[in-house]
Design a protein around this motif. Sequence first.
Motif, PDB file in Angstrom:
ATOM      1  N   THR A  36      27.447  50.494  -6.769  1.00 56.12           N
ATOM      2  CA  THR A  36      28.184  49.243  -6.868  1.00 56.12           C
ATOM      3  C   THR A  36      29.674  49.526  -6.833  1.00 56.12           C
ATOM      4  OG1 THR A  36      28.217  49.289  -9.294  1.00 56.12           O
ATOM      5  CG2 THR A  36      26.356  48.155  -8.224  1.00 56.12           C
ATOM      6  N   VAL A  37      30.423  48.533  -6.356  1.00 62.90           N
ATOM      7  CA  VAL A  37      31.881  48.628  -6.297  1.00 62.90           C
ATOM      8  C   VAL A  37      32.455  47.337  -6.869  1.00 62.90           C
ATOM      9  CG1 VAL A  37      33.902  48.899  -4.824  1.00 62.90           C
ATOM     10  CG2 VAL A  37      31.755  50.036  -4.209  1.00 62.90           C
ATOM     11  N   ASP A  38      33.384  47.476  -7.805  1.00 63.00           N
ATOM     12  CA  ASP A  38      34.108  46.317  -8.323  1.00 63.00           C
ATOM     13  C   ASP A  38      35.525  46.363  -7.773  1.00 63.00           C
ATOM     14  OD1 ASP A  38      34.858  44.063  -9.848  1.00 63.00           O
ATOM     15  OD2 ASP A  38      35.646  45.362 -11.421  1.00 63.00           O
ATOM     16  N   SER A  39      35.849  45.401  -6.916  1.00 68.73           N
ATOM     17  CA  SER A  39      37.196  45.298  -6.350  1.00 68.73           C
ATOM     18  C   SER A  39      37.934  44.197  -7.092  1.00 68.73           C
ATOM     19  CB  SER A  39      37.135  44.981  -4.850  1.00 68.73           C
ATOM     20  OG  SER A  39      38.428  44.820  -4.324  1.00 68.73           O
ATOM     21  N   GLY A  64      38.495  39.942  -8.137  1.00 71.08           N
ATOM     22  CA  GLY A  64      39.898  39.554  -8.114  1.00 71.08           C
ATOM     23  C   GLY A  64      40.084  38.135  -7.625  1.00 71.08           C
ATOM     24  N   ASP A  65      41.325  37.797  -7.307  1.00 71.69           N
ATOM     25  CA  ASP A  65      41.636  36.426  -6.885  1.00 71.69           C
ATOM     26  C   ASP A  65      42.112  36.354  -5.441  1.00 71.69           C
ATOM     27  OD1 ASP A  65      44.081  37.633  -7.161  1.00 71.69           O
ATOM     28  OD2 ASP A  65      44.843  36.275  -8.710  1.00 71.69           O
ATOM     29  N   GLN A  66      41.968  37.466  -4.686  1.00 75.48           N
ATOM     30  CA  GLN A  66      42.313  37.475  -3.264  1.00 75.48           C
ATOM     31  C   GLN A  66      41.122  37.992  -2.458  1.00 75.48           C
ATOM     32  OE1 GLN A  66      46.519  38.920  -2.279  1.00 75.48           O
ATOM     33  NE2 GLN A  66      46.115  40.031  -4.152  1.00 75.48           N
ATOM     34  N   ILE A  87      35.794  39.835   1.959  1.00 81.24           N
ATOM     35  CA  ILE A  87      34.979  39.536   0.783  1.00 81.24           C
ATOM     36  C   ILE A  87      35.791  38.596  -0.112  1.00 81.24           C
ATOM     37  CG2 ILE A  87      33.634  40.493  -1.118  1.00 81.24           C
ATOM     38  CD1 ILE A  87      33.830  43.221   0.339  1.00 81.24           C
ATOM     39  N   GLY A  88      35.395  37.348  -0.171  1.00 77.57           N
ATOM     40  CA  GLY A  88      36.128  36.356  -0.945  1.00 77.57           C
ATOM     41  C   GLY A  88      35.962  36.562  -2.441  1.00 77.57           C
ATOM     42  N   PRO A  89      36.873  35.985  -3.253  1.00 76.68           N
ATOM     43  CA  PRO A  89      36.757  36.084  -4.717  1.00 76.68           C
ATOM     44  C   PRO A  89      35.390  35.603  -5.199  1.00 76.68           C
ATOM     45  CG  PRO A  89      38.885  35.166  -4.099  1.00 76.68           C
ATOM     46  CD  PRO A  89      38.079  35.238  -2.842  1.00 76.68           C
ATOM     47  N   GLY A  90      34.756  36.404  -6.058  1.00 76.63           N
ATOM     48  CA  GLY A  90      33.454  36.057  -6.617  1.00 76.63           C
ATOM     49  C   GLY A  90      32.276  36.390  -5.738  1.00 76.63           C
ATOM     50  N   LEU A  91      32.525  36.877  -4.512  1.00 75.05           N
ATOM     51  CA  LEU A  91      31.436  37.171  -3.588  1.00 75.05           C
ATOM     52  C   LEU A  91      31.065  38.649  -3.614  1.00 75.05           C
ATOM     53  CD1 LEU A  91      32.452  35.031  -0.473  1.00 75.05           C
ATOM     54  CD2 LEU A  91      30.952  34.412  -2.383  1.00 75.05           C
TER      55      LEU A  91
END
Length: 388
Positions: A36-39, A64-66, A87-91
Amino acid sequence: MRARLLPLTAASAFGLLALTGCVANTPADSARAALTVDSSTDACTVSAQDAPAGTLSFSITNSGDQVTEFYLLAEDGLRIVGEAENIGPGLTRDLVVQLAEGEYVTACKPGMTGDGIGKAGFTVTASDQVVAVDDDLQAQIETANVNYASYVRDQVAQLVTGTDTFAAAYVAGDFDTARGLYASTRSHWERVETVAESFGDLDPQLDLREADLEEGQDWTGWHAIEKDLWPADAEPGFAAYPAEERQRLAGLLVQDTATLNEKVQTLSFTLSQQTNGAIGLLDEVATGKVTGEEEFWSHTDLWDFQANVDGAAVLYAGVRDILVAKDAALADSLDAEFAALQTLLDAQRVGDGFTLYTDLSPEEIKALADQVNALGEPLNQLTSTLVL
């Protein structure tokens, strides 16, 4: 006089890199190692720093928010092995890759600009799983083409960011900062120079040398600004540009670079375009950089030299496994000649930069020129070997 220490943003690309295949959004299977990756806004956190060779799946979540991107790079930090974009925020998006044993680099790019954040090493260890690039030649070629298009887009995106910062410093009269950014920012251009040259007027608008000006031609771009930044090396009587001219040149530089960025978004490549691009980049070295004609006032030719060779090496690395299957001896020759040229360049490093061209001895210049010629001979065989 030794070179002032200028930053160089990427290492050279001479490792013997394994070609990899990548597929986005592919269903999971039992043989796949899952990570997994958390951006986030300011970090790129991968759940592990190593995994066994074979099929790997990265599940990337944007906290994030971008809009963000995730990159898996070869060990040199230049060649893109795989990427997940937009990859949109929350996706969450998946990136699936086949990786051979070796060293790689992971990074995220919030806002999809700049050179990325959270760059970290990622090790692929040996495993019992059989790792084949792909038995289907066309699939290998397509992978190489797609990965190189991603590399070009990434280099030009970094060029945009660097150019904006450089131009702002120049217009503000902060010439020390502008001089410090000049060579390292131009490296992104030089790595993909042959691609940029395909867009007609953009190349002369951005990179024309004064010696190549035609009568009545408007001189713009990097070298017009270079002359103003290093007036002590200009001809006697040279007058510094007025503020209005600096504003005009900086504005056009930013505008034309943004146009280049727009144009590369839809680029695709063929195998012959890649191999000929590698040959063309080495030709750029032979006809300008090794002669000291490119950076006539700043004398930062070795930064350009390295970047051209970086770009050629990335192109070669992307098709190397295909070449090995067709002509292993040619691959061995290219490996050796690229490495020998890099050794000569490394000998001229000063901190994060290089010796100024004017500080090279005639013997050092000849050694570099001879090695460029030695590499050029086998490199010129690349297209005919792979395409015909």
